[in-house]
Design an enzyme around this catalytic site. Structure first.
Site, mmCIF file in Angstrom:
data_model
loop_
_atom_site.group_PDB
_atom_site.id
_atom_site.type_symbol
_atom_site.label_atom_id
_atom_site.label_comp_id
_atom_site.label_asym_id
_atom_site.label_seq_id
_atom_site.Cartn_x
_atom_site.Cartn_y
_atom_site.Cartn_z
ATOM 1 N N ARG A 23 -23.176 -38.571 -1.105
ATOM 2 C CA ARG A 23 -22.136 -38.528 -1.815
ATOM 3 C C ARG A 23 -21.623 -39.282 -2.336
ATOM 4 N NH1 ARG A 23 -19.719 -34.731 2.549
ATOM 5 N NH2 ARG A 23 -18.201 -33.638 0.857
ATOM 6 N N ARG B 175 -9.697 -21.364 4.961
ATOM 7 C CA ARG B 175 -10.202 -21.622 5.854
ATOM 8 C C ARG B 175 -8.938 -23.118 6.770
ATOM 9 N NH1 ARG B 175 -15.300 -25.814 6.328
ATOM 10 N NH2 ARG B 175 -14.342 -26.916 5.204
ATOM 11 N N ARG C 17 -10.161 -33.579 -2.945
ATOM 12 C CA ARG C 17 -11.554 -34.254 -2.470
ATOM 13 C C ARG C 17 -12.014 -33.394 -3.823
ATOM 14 N NH1 ARG C 17 -10.660 -30.123 2.542
ATOM 15 N NH2 ARG C 17 -12.855 -30.289 2.347
HETATM 16 P P1 B4P Z 1 -17.728 -32.149 4.800
HETATM 17 O O1 B4P Z 1 -17.891 -32.365 6.309
HETATM 18 O O2 B4P Z 1 -18.634 -32.606 4.563
HETATM 19 O O3 B4P Z 1 -17.411 -30.715 4.511
HETATM 20 P P2 B4P Z 1 -16.805 -30.130 3.236
HETATM 21 O O4 B4P Z 1 -17.007 -30.665 2.199
HETATM 22 O O5 B4P Z 1 -15.092 -29.531 2.942
HETATM 23 O O6 B4P Z 1 -17.302 -28.631 3.496
HETATM 24 P P3 B4P Z 1 -18.034 -27.518 3.044
HETATM 25 O O7 B4P Z 1 -18.847 -27.452 1.654
HETATM 26 O O8 B4P Z 1 -19.469 -27.887 4.651
HETATM 27 O O9 B4P Z 1 -17.744 -26.441 4.170
HETATM 28 P P4 B4P Z 1 -18.124 -24.855 3.763
HETATM 29 O O10 B4P Z 1 -18.744 -25.318 2.514
HETATM 30 O O11 B4P Z 1 -19.171 -24.418 4.969
HETATM 31 O O12 B4P Z 1 -16.523 -33.336 4.258
HETATM 32 C C1 B4P Z 1 -15.499 -33.775 5.097
HETATM 33 C C2 B4P Z 1 -14.899 -34.778 5.081
HETATM 34 O O13 B4P Z 1 -15.453 -35.910 5.444
HETATM 35 C C3 B4P Z 1 -14.755 -35.161 3.299
HETATM 36 O O14 B4P Z 1 -13.613 -35.043 2.070
HETATM 37 C C4 B4P Z 1 -15.323 -36.962 3.045
HETATM 38 O O15 B4P Z 1 -13.390 -37.697 3.481
HETATM 39 C C5 B4P Z 1 -15.866 -36.915 4.417
HETATM 40 N N1 B4P Z 1 -17.241 -37.097 4.213
HETATM 41 C C6 B4P Z 1 -17.952 -36.755 4.727
HETATM 42 N N2 B4P Z 1 -19.532 -36.532 3.712
HETATM 43 C C7 B4P Z 1 -19.229 -38.446 3.613
HETATM 44 C C8 B4P Z 1 -20.123 -38.483 3.355
HETATM 45 N N3 B4P Z 1 -21.290 -38.919 2.500
HETATM 46 N N4 B4P Z 1 -19.218 -39.915 2.489
HETATM 47 C C9 B4P Z 1 -18.253 -39.944 2.187
HETATM 48 N N5 B4P Z 1 -17.379 -39.422 2.923
HETATM 49 C C10 B4P Z 1 -17.770 -38.651 3.822
HETATM 50 O O16 B4P Z 1 -17.182 -23.738 4.313
HETATM 51 C C11 B4P Z 1 -15.797 -24.172 3.499
HETATM 52 C C12 B4P Z 1 -15.229 -22.722 3.252
HETATM 53 O O17 B4P Z 1 -15.921 -21.143 2.947
HETATM 54 C C13 B4P Z 1 -15.046 -22.384 5.370
HETATM 55 O O18 B4P Z 1 -14.227 -21.284 5.816
HETATM 56 C C14 B4P Z 1 -16.450 -20.998 5.057
HETATM 57 O O19 B4P Z 1 -16.038 -19.883 5.658
HETATM 58 C C15 B4P Z 1 -16.143 -19.948 3.390
HETATM 59 N N6 B4P Z 1 -17.795 -19.539 3.200
HETATM 60 C C16 B4P Z 1 -18.526 -20.488 2.897
HETATM 61 N N7 B4P Z 1 -19.283 -19.029 2.260
HETATM 62 C C17 B4P Z 1 -18.899 -18.399 1.642
HETATM 63 C C18 B4P Z 1 -19.181 -17.868 0.565
HETATM 64 N N8 B4P Z 1 -19.719 -17.366 0.455
HETATM 65 N N9 B4P Z 1 -17.846 -16.317 0.675
HETATM 66 C C19 B4P Z 1 -16.762 -16.818 0.594
HETATM 67 N N10 B4P Z 1 -16.426 -17.985 2.228
HETATM 68 C C20 B4P Z 1 -17.490 -18.476 1.861
#
Ligand code: B4P
Length: 193
Positions: free
Chosen positions: A89, A128, A146
């Site tokens: 990231r 979500r 974020r």
């Molecule tokens: P992550 O757990 O990586 O999560 P995310 O960015 O929130 O989401 P993701 O992209 O996986 O969600 P999804 O689309 O599946 O990070 C969380 C936190 O952890 C960060 O903010 C940071 O603080 C920390 N962190 C993690 N990795 C780090 C790193 N390398 N360095 C530093 N900090 C780090 O899902 C989202 C929603 O969309 C769901 O409800 C899903 O059902 C929906 N969805 C998915 N596809 C869809 C579609 N086609 N149409 C409609 N809805 C859809």
């Protein structure tokens, strides 16, 4: 060995698509978000430190997540490949990952970058947040923080891999199965090289 990065802003579908991709290609799923949430659930010192940062929508320090990924690579010596989800990231994380893989004599084959508009991201994450219990999902201010972190620190990671011609961009809006098919088409093309 097939090593892929699934890339995109928060809520772009990385977690959703990862589940389907690891099932199809037999890759080991490494999600830094999942590992951090597991540390938080177990109330480890690392989890307690990470929780304060994640609840504000900020990125956890590089050395913490790089250490986690280094450990995960070492504990999976027999993996046929890795799907990195939510990592790297920052540019520092990308450079560290390349070095860790180089020690194994392998490298990243492709970065699959999913593109979704900001309004769609906010709507998905708020939705979500109604059921996930994730504190970083149920507050629009935190969600926008974020997304700002993504623009300020993470978007550059795609430019880093672009220099090595490893990035393909995929439309991340539409049905989950339709997006999955686009990702599979790109992965199948890499496997034929
Ligand atoms: P992550 O757990 O990586 O999560 P995310 O960015 O929130 O989401 P993701 O992209 O996986 O969600 P999804 O689309 O599946 O990070 C969380 C936190 O952890 C960060 O903010 C940071 O603080 C920390 N962190 C993690 N990795 C780090 C790193 N390398 N360095 C530093 N900090 C780090 O899902 C989202 C929603 O969309 C769901 O409800 C899903 O059902 C929906 N969805 C998915 N596809 C869809 C579609 N086609 N149409 C409609 N809805 C859809």
């Amino acid at each position: 060995m097939l090593n892929l990065i699934l890339f995109g802003p928060p809520g772009s579908g990385k977690g959703t698509q990862s589940e389907k991709l690891i099932a199809k290609y037999g890759l080991k799923h490494l999600s830094t978000g999942d590992i951090l949430r597991s540390e938080i659930a177990q109330k480890t010192p690392l989890g307690l430190e990470a929780k304060n940062i994640m609840d504000k929508g900020q990125l956890v320090p590089d050395e913490v997540v790089i250490g986690m990924i280094s450990c995960a690579l070492e504990t999976n010596p027999g993996a046929k490949g890795f799907l990195f989800d939510g990592f790297p990231r920052t540019s520092a994380q990308a450079e560290a990952l390349d070095k860790l893989l180089e020690l194994k004599g392998v490298s990243i084959n492709r970065m699959l970058a999913m593109e979704v508009s900001e309004e769609e991201l906010v709507n998905r994450l708020l939705k979500r947040g109604e059921t996930s219990g994730r504190p970083d999902d149920n507050n629009e201010g935190v969600i926008r923080a974020r997304i700002a972190e993504y623009h300020n620190k993470t978007a550059a990671v795609a430019e880093y891999y672009q220099k090595f011609d490893k990035v393909v961009r995929v439309k991340g809006e539409g049905g989950v199965d339709e997006i999955f098919q686009s990702l599979c088409n790109e992965i199948d093309a890499v496997m034929q090289v």
